[in-house]
Write an enzyme that holds these catalytic residues in place. Sequence first.
Site, short mmCIF file in Angstrom:
data_model
loop_
_atom_site.label_atom_id
_atom_site.label_comp_id
_atom_site.label_asym_id
_atom_site.label_seq_id
_atom_site.Cartn_x
_atom_site.Cartn_y
_atom_site.Cartn_z
N ARG A 18 -12.23 4.93 12.45
CA ARG A 18 -11.23 4.02 11.88
C ARG A 18 -10.02 4.00 12.80
O ARG A 18 -9.35 5.01 12.97
CB ARG A 18 -10.83 4.50 10.47
CG ARG A 18 -9.70 3.70 9.88
CD ARG A 18 -9.27 4.17 8.48
NE ARG A 18 -8.11 3.38 8.13
CZ ARG A 18 -6.91 3.86 7.78
NH1 ARG A 18 -6.72 5.16 7.65
NH2 ARG A 18 -5.92 3.06 7.53
N HIS A 77 -1.33 -1.13 10.73
CA HIS A 77 -0.91 0.26 10.48
C HIS A 77 0.51 0.41 11.02
O HIS A 77 0.77 1.20 11.93
CB HIS A 77 -1.89 1.25 11.12
CG HIS A 77 -1.81 2.65 10.58
ND1 HIS A 77 -2.92 3.36 10.17
CD2 HIS A 77 -0.77 3.49 10.41
CE1 HIS A 77 -2.54 4.58 9.76
NE2 HIS A 77 -1.24 4.68 9.91
N GLU A 99 -1.42 1.85 3.78
CA GLU A 99 -0.26 2.45 3.10
C GLU A 99 0.97 1.56 3.10
O GLU A 99 2.01 1.92 3.68
CB GLU A 99 0.09 3.80 3.76
CG GLU A 99 -1.03 4.80 3.73
CD GLU A 99 -0.57 6.21 4.10
OE1 GLU A 99 0.60 6.39 4.46
OE2 GLU A 99 -1.37 7.14 3.98
N ASN A 120 -5.96 7.02 0.94
CA ASN A 120 -5.39 8.09 1.75
C ASN A 120 -4.75 9.10 0.81
O ASN A 120 -3.91 8.73 -0.02
CB ASN A 120 -4.31 7.57 2.69
CG ASN A 120 -4.88 6.68 3.80
OD1 ASN A 120 -6.09 6.48 3.88
ND2 ASN A 120 -4.01 6.17 4.64
N TYR A 126 -3.16 13.28 0.54
CA TYR A 126 -2.80 14.53 1.22
C TYR A 126 -2.37 15.64 0.29
O TYR A 126 -2.69 16.80 0.52
CB TYR A 126 -1.66 14.28 2.23
CG TYR A 126 -2.09 13.47 3.43
CD1 TYR A 126 -2.06 12.07 3.40
CD2 TYR A 126 -2.53 14.10 4.59
CE1 TYR A 126 -2.46 11.32 4.50
CE2 TYR A 126 -2.93 13.36 5.70
CZ TYR A 126 -2.90 11.98 5.65
OH TYR A 126 -3.30 11.25 6.74
N GLU A 154 -8.21 8.51 4.72
CA GLU A 154 -7.42 9.57 5.38
C GLU A 154 -7.31 10.78 4.47
O GLU A 154 -7.15 10.65 3.25
CB GLU A 154 -5.98 9.13 5.70
CG GLU A 154 -5.82 8.29 6.93
CD GLU A 154 -4.37 7.91 7.19
OE1 GLU A 154 -3.46 8.72 6.89
OE2 GLU A 154 -4.15 6.79 7.67
C1 GBH Z 1 -0.33 8.86 6.58
O1 GBH Z 1 0.89 8.85 5.92
C2 GBH Z 1 -0.33 7.79 7.65
O2 GBH Z 1 -1.26 6.77 7.38
C3 GBH Z 1 -0.56 8.34 9.02
O3 GBH Z 1 -0.21 7.38 9.95
C4 GBH Z 1 0.21 9.63 9.16
O4 GBH Z 1 0.17 10.12 10.46
C5 GBH Z 1 -0.43 10.64 8.24
O5 GBH Z 1 -0.59 10.14 6.95
C6 GBH Z 1 0.33 11.96 8.14
O6 GBH Z 1 1.60 11.76 7.62
O7 GBH Z 1 9.52 13.37 5.48
O8 GBH Z 1 10.91 11.41 5.25
O9 GBH Z 1 9.67 11.76 7.27
C7 GBH Z 1 0.97 9.71 4.81
C8 GBH Z 1 2.25 9.49 4.10
C9 GBH Z 1 4.22 9.06 5.36
C10 GBH Z 1 4.01 10.97 3.94
C11 GBH Z 1 5.43 9.67 6.01
C12 GBH Z 1 5.21 11.58 4.57
C13 GBH Z 1 7.16 11.28 5.81
C14 GBH Z 1 8.43 11.10 5.07
N1 GBH Z 1 3.35 10.09 4.83
N2 GBH Z 1 6.10 10.58 5.10
S1 GBH Z 1 9.72 11.95 5.83
#
Ligand code: GBH
Length: 506
Positions: free
Chosen positions: A111, A157, A202, A343, A345, A409
Amino acid sequence: MRSFLVRTVLVVILASAHLSSGKSVPKADDDDEFLYGVFPDDFRWGFATASYQIEGGWAEDGKGPNNWDNFTHSVPSPIADGSTGDIACDSYHKYKEDVQLLKNIGADYYRFSVSWSRVLPDGTIPGGINQAGLQYYNNLIDELIANNIEPMITLYHWDLPQALQDKGGWVNEAIVQDFQAYAALLYTSFGDRVKKWITFNEAYVFCQQGYGDGVHAPGYKLTATEPYKCIHNVLKSHALAYRLYQNQFKPIQNGTCGITIDSGWYEPKDPNNPADVEAALRAVTFKHGWLAFPVYTGDYPPVMRQFIDRKSEQEGREESRLPVFTEEWKQLLKGSSDFLGLNHYTTELVESVSRADPGWHGDQDTQTSQDPSWPESASSWLRVVPFGFRRLLVWIKETYGNPLVYVTENGFSDDHSVGLNDDKRVDYYRSYINNMLKAVLKDGCNIKSYTAWSLMDNFEWARGYAERFGVHFVDYDSPERTRTPKKSAGELAKIFAENGFPAPPQ
Ligand code: GBH
């Protein structure tokens, strides 16, 4: 006529009752058990990346500038380590090596996303098509297929041509037509070989964090209406791009098209407090339902309509901050996804609080936190809560009627000091994938693929290169951007090859 109306009204009431009640999931007694077993034979495994995070080549061969180029080049830098994606993993030159990494692990598919301004430098067809940009993706697709790896393309993206950003980006409705033209170009150019399309990755992140919290491009802060406008235009763009594929390309190309939505899982902070239980349900609905309800039912979740309308009125506004879809748009949206990309986490705890700060956070009347006993990662927001993944998958099943789900993801971050012995990432993958196995085998969730984030360390947006999500270590000090497999690469190769966790030898 009358009975038709009655029937329609009833169907709407029943559908929304079903969709808004989404029961919260009770604690399972098998949370701590490791389930041995394998996924169905048609289950597929892969890796994900995104253009701005890996490609580099930011000004090469006719690529136009985009909003992330601009954001990272601004002074003072909004990026934690002051870095940019100018070179990143240099995948613009090293894609053949990337394909070999995928092959070594035994990935079924890859992907990746297309950089809009690499193929359309100013974002529009009249502004000119960059043939060298198309050639790059044609080469990557051909290399994947030659190695028996299926390409899966994300159209968007997060990197928007700067010329479109200058016109307002996602809060200017004109972008809906621009996105449709861009989608048509990709379907036409690559659709003979690409059969899986994801319109957006996202949208929550780039709309809320880009147009509301200001930590992502374009960096707009503290606006209570823009993120809602942004999502509204994203949903319209998605609907048109989906219908375009469905009506004009699918009959010939035979592929499928969907959208990727991110969501954590939300547990009530106090499970014995009904207000917290309801707040947790509100949180997952504001996060996942914001995008997914329109895609499955044609409209925003009733709870968002109710809360945001009420608060907008209390603020003395003439109109709700949550926009309204016309009947025509509802019809275009409803059923506009062949699969649900997910996605996921981490998990958060939710408390019910009353808030007066306008905007997506305050509108929910919630306060979120994490349990300090949950294991940490290098990312402040990411703690390891494997059972939350299963809970979310079951909630999705119950809320949207067991849709076909592709996990697009899932992954874990550490930092350079960990190097190649990434035991915590190994544990993360094993425990999260095991919970997905429980969701499939025990709960009957219709999940058909799993995508690990990420193939290699890369540019982690506002965090720069400080947080690493890869199963390959990237040496940013070497001009070659040398990639070296970590322990987790071996672990995933085993899980992929065995299609899960077959019983240990007796
Ligand atoms: C995904 O975002 C994305 O699709 C991917 O590109 C990214 O690399 C990966 O996951 C890992 O993050 O602490 O204020 O900087 C997941 C959602 C977006 C959650 C960014 C955390 C950071 C906020 N993430 N966010 S901050």
